[in-house]
Design an enzyme around this catalytic site. Structure first.
Site, PDB file in Angstrom:
ATOM      1  N   ARG A 100      33.001  27.969 -32.958  1.00 56.19           N
ATOM      2  CA  ARG A 100      31.894  27.004 -32.977  1.00 56.19           C
ATOM      3  C   ARG A 100      32.326  25.830 -33.841  1.00 56.19           C
ATOM      4  NH1 ARG A 100      25.506  28.057 -33.828  1.00 56.19           N
ATOM      5  NH2 ARG A 100      25.874  28.703 -31.680  1.00 56.19           N
ATOM      6  N   HIS A 127      27.731  24.197 -24.714  1.00 58.58           N
ATOM      7  CA  HIS A 127      27.423  25.531 -25.253  1.00 58.58           C
ATOM      8  C   HIS A 127      27.474  26.513 -24.078  1.00 58.58           C
ATOM      9  CE1 HIS A 127      26.113  28.550 -27.897  1.00 58.58           C
ATOM     10  NE2 HIS A 127      24.896  28.142 -28.194  1.00 58.58           N
ATOM     11  N   GLN A 130      25.888  30.029 -24.077  1.00 59.83           N
ATOM     12  CA  GLN A 130      24.430  29.968 -23.961  1.00 59.83           C
ATOM     13  C   GLN A 130      24.024  29.898 -22.491  1.00 59.83           C
ATOM     14  OE1 GLN A 130      21.996  30.037 -26.553  1.00 59.83           O
ATOM     15  NE2 GLN A 130      20.728  30.373 -24.766  1.00 59.83           N
ATOM     16  N   ASP A 221      15.080  22.456 -25.991  1.00 56.12           N
ATOM     17  CA  ASP A 221      15.918  22.715 -27.173  1.00 56.12           C
ATOM     18  C   ASP A 221      15.453  21.713 -28.242  1.00 56.12           C
ATOM     19  OD1 ASP A 221      17.961  23.474 -28.935  1.00 56.12           O
ATOM     20  OD2 ASP A 221      19.538  22.380 -27.863  1.00 56.12           O
ATOM     21  N   CYS A 261      16.860  28.024 -26.072  1.00 59.67           N
ATOM     22  CA  CYS A 261      18.063  28.709 -26.588  1.00 59.67           C
ATOM     23  C   CYS A 261      17.844  29.261 -27.985  1.00 59.67           C
ATOM     24  CB  CYS A 261      19.241  27.745 -26.578  1.00 59.67           C
ATOM     25  SG  CYS A 261      18.940  26.234 -27.513  1.00 59.67           S
ATOM     26  N   ARG A 289      22.380  36.884 -24.878  1.00 64.41           N
ATOM     27  CA  ARG A 289      23.603  36.302 -25.461  1.00 64.41           C
ATOM     28  C   ARG A 289      24.643  37.408 -25.691  1.00 64.41           C
ATOM     29  NH1 ARG A 289      24.048  31.664 -28.147  1.00 64.41           N
ATOM     30  NH2 ARG A 289      26.214  32.312 -27.966  1.00 64.41           N
TER      31      ARG A 289
END
Ligand code: CP
Ligand code: NVA
Length: 305
Positions: A100, A127, A130, A221, A261, A289
């Site tokens: 990340r 992402h 995700q 988000d 998310c 996830r």
């Protein structure tokens, strides 16, 4: 070996296979226990994380592999040591590198300097892990092909990956964003081309009601992502018409589901009543996830020596 920096890296068949493996490992976790015995998976975080860190670590352990979790304050990526030297070093110990980062180009640099597959655990651009969980969650409610998903808010990393994954899966993806905060033009172009091949479509609008009207999935988000905290106050006024209120959610199909998310800023991008709605599946999405990461590892393991 292929990396997973952006959803299209998998190809449509690969994406379908990862989603199939993710559903299968969720249904029958014990069948896959130990499947990655002897493998080592690096999990590096330059930014905070709750879901990604925990789900990827336990997912790795469930498959019998060993996770090595590292934080930026100990590694100093690009500070204590160059990105290239970190990549070349970790590559000597680890079979898969998952990271990340703030700057997507650092992932590209790591991938260029490591033989191990590199997985994007979130960058400023995308992402993709995700998006795997997002599609897994949607598929638990309706077939992906032909389903309409509307992303409301900032055209950010999460939005980009959802657009690309949806476009590859024959979905109709709409994005309702304030002017100036639409998804990046190159991602929109790529997603539109992918949708052209899958029978899906991509629509970008600056009107939240138009975007949500009759849709099957409403997704949002945060308005300011990690690293954009200084812009948070200024964005609040601009993004206010894009708050997912009960009124906005009611414009979607009568059986529409809500996704986020997480982490959520309640009563900013989504009101409490919608995130707690009986048709909100945000914690299934968070759970997925873990299953989706296992599906991805199983898929990548097929090509590990
Ligand atoms: N959705 C997600 O990536 O959450 P974390 O930032 O907590 O990992
Ligand atoms: N867009 C958010 C997603 C967090 C999971 C961010 O980048 O902070």
């Amino acid at each position: 070996m292929a990396d997973f920096l952006m959803v299209p890296d998998l190809g449509s068949d690969g994406l379908g296979e990862v989603l199939r493996l993710s559903a299968d490992v969720k249904a029958e976790p014990t069948r896959y226990a130990g499947r990655l015995a002897g493998k080592r998976v690096g999990l590096f975080f330059e930014k905070p994380s709750t879901r990604t860190r925990a789900s990827c670590e336990v997912g790795t352990v469930d498959l019998g592999a060993h996770p090595v979790v590292m934080k930026q304050d100990e590694v100093g990526l690009g500070k204590r040591e160059t990105v290239e030297d970190v990549a070349r070093t970790l590559d000597r110990y680890l079979d898969i590198l998952a990271l990340r980062v703030f700057d997507h180009q650092n992932l590209v640099g790591i991938a260029a300097n490591a033989e191990a597959p590199v997985i994007n655990l979130l960058s400023d651009v995308s992402h993709p892990c995700q998006a795997l969980a997002d599609l897994q969650t949607i598929a638990e409610h309706r077939p992906l092909e032909g389903t309409t998903v509307t992303y409301v808010g900032d055209g950010n990393n999460v939005c980009h990956s959802l657009m690309l994954a949806g476009a590859m899966s024959g979905m109709h993806v709409r994005v309702a964003a304030p002017q100036g905060y639409e998804p990046a033009a190159d991602i929109t172009e790529q997603a539109t081309a992918l949708a052209g091949s899958s029978g899906g479509s991509i629509v970008i609008t600056n009107d939240a009601i138009e975007g949500v009207g009759g849709t099957d999935v409403v997704y949002t988000d945060v308005w300011a992502s990690m690293g954009q905290e200084a812009e948070a106050d200024a964005r609040k006024a601009l993004f206010a018409p894009f708050q997912v209120t009960e009124g906005l959610f009611s414009k979607a199909a009568a059986d529409a589901i809500f996704l986020h998310c997480l982490p959520a800023h309640r009563d900013e991008e989504v009101v409490h009543e919608v995130i707690e709605h009986e048709r909100s599946f945000v914690f299934d999405q968070a759970e997925n996830r873990m299953h989706a990461f296992k599906g991805l590892l199983l898929y990548l393991a097929g090509s590990l020596a």
